[in-house]
Design an enzyme around this catalytic site. Structure first.
Site, PDB file in Angstrom:
ATOM      1  CB  SER A 149      -0.877   0.070   1.257  1.00  0.00           C
ATOM      2  OG  SER A 149      -1.629   1.465   1.473  1.00  0.00           O
ATOM      3  CE1 TYR A 162      -3.715  -2.140   5.178  1.00  0.00           C
ATOM      4  CE2 TYR A 162      -2.998   0.178   4.377  1.00  0.00           C
ATOM      5  CZ  TYR A 162      -3.624  -0.976   3.938  1.00  0.00           C
ATOM      6  OH  TYR A 162      -3.943  -1.195   2.935  1.00  0.00           O
ATOM      7  CE  LYS A 166      -1.744  -4.025   3.117  1.00  0.00           C
ATOM      8  NZ  LYS A 166      -1.960  -5.263   2.224  1.00  0.00           N
TER       9      LYS A 166
END
Length: 301
Positions: A149, A162, A166
């Site tokens: 991401s 997150y 990622k």
């Protein structure tokens, strides 16, 4: 282009994973549709999600089997890969797509919120990839396709867990590519721009935010699937250790860290000389503090 291939897609009960699974089947692959049926934050949810996608594939004349194991568990990951081998006799590609969110500003983030996201994204990618690696090595072929991401590659608000996972996946992919290249196994990443439940919590309180989200909603998950299908195919046999992004009708090749600028001092450095000479020379090449939405405008192309 995937006739005779067997592909595992995790988190395929909806969103990007569902569209990838459907495309893989349309291109001729037999698909293991894995989905725990969890909510966006990871709690137990719809256990029938994976089977519904399998039914869609079957109704269109394709081959698929459902699996509801958790990628965050090593034994579960082994069963996911085992489902491919047991039902279809082999495994040719893995799409590590499963994920959850526990967004929180860093100074307010709990240990549980950190652990849960890291476990699903980073551990899950490792567990499933590790389980498949044995088969890939034995058959001297295979393709790993990992979802990273721009939240990790560039940065984002309220997503330290997150983002860390990622960016870790991008590094894991590079290491897998280096370790397994000699077995004709490749590993690549995709950073998707698509409207799905993973970004559905973006605020829409102002007219500007509403307009931004309206543009993002035009970027459907189906736009991501063709690149995943290509990377799983033999046409991508020479594509390895790369990071791609997809935004609507655009495919980006993302840069990877390389030395940008250097300074040298024959007598070595002191704290004072770094402050006086070293850092001013390097500062010209500093990157601004940005988030992914600042680097990539949301105007669909």
């Amino acid at each position: 282009m995937l006739e005779g291939k067997v592909v595992v897609v995790t988190g395929a009960g909806g969103g990007i994973g569902r569209d990838i699974a459907l495309l893989m089947a349309r291109e001729g692959a037999s698909v293991v549709v894995n989905d725990l049926g969890a909510s966006l934050s990871g709690e137990a949810g719809d256990v029938g999600a994976a089977q519904r996608v399998v039914n869609e594939i079957a109704e269109a004349g394709g081959k698929a089997v459902a699996n509801t194991d958790s990628v965050a568990d090593a034994q579960g990951a082994t069963r996911i890969v085992g489902a491919a081998v047991d039902h279809f006799g082999r495994i040719d590609a893995v799409v590590n797509n499963a994920g959850i969110l526990r967004d929180r500003f860093f100074h307010k983030m709990s240990d549980d919120e950190w652990d849960a996201v890291i476990k699903v994204h980073l551990y899950g990618t490792y567990y499933v990839s590790r389980a498949a690696a044995v088969h890939f090595k034995e058959q001297q072929s295979g393709s790993f396709i990992h979802m990273t991401s721009t939240s990790g590659l560039i940065g984002n608000f309220g997503q330290a867990n997150y983002s860390a996972a990622k960016l870790g996946i991008a590094a894991l992919s590079k290491s897998i590519a280096l370790d397994m290249q000699k077995f004709n196994v490749r590993s690549n990443c995709i950073a998707p721009f698509a409207w799905s439940r993973m970004i559905s919590s973006i605020p829409t309180e102002t007219p500007e935010e509403q307009a931004r989200v309206a543009k993002m909603q035009q970027m459907t998950p189906a736009k991501i699937a063709p690149l995943a299908g290509y990377l799983a195919s033999d046409a991508a046999r020479d594509v390895n250790a790369q990071i791609f992004a997809v935004r609507n009708n655009e495919i980006f090749l993302m840069s990877q860290p390389r030395p940008e600028r250097s300074v040298h001092r024959s007598e070595g450095w002191t704290v004072a000389s770094i402050a006086e000479h070293g850092m001013p020379a390097l500062r010209a090449s500093f990157y601004p503090l940005e988030r992914s939405g600042d680097v990539f405008t949301w105007d669909p192309v």
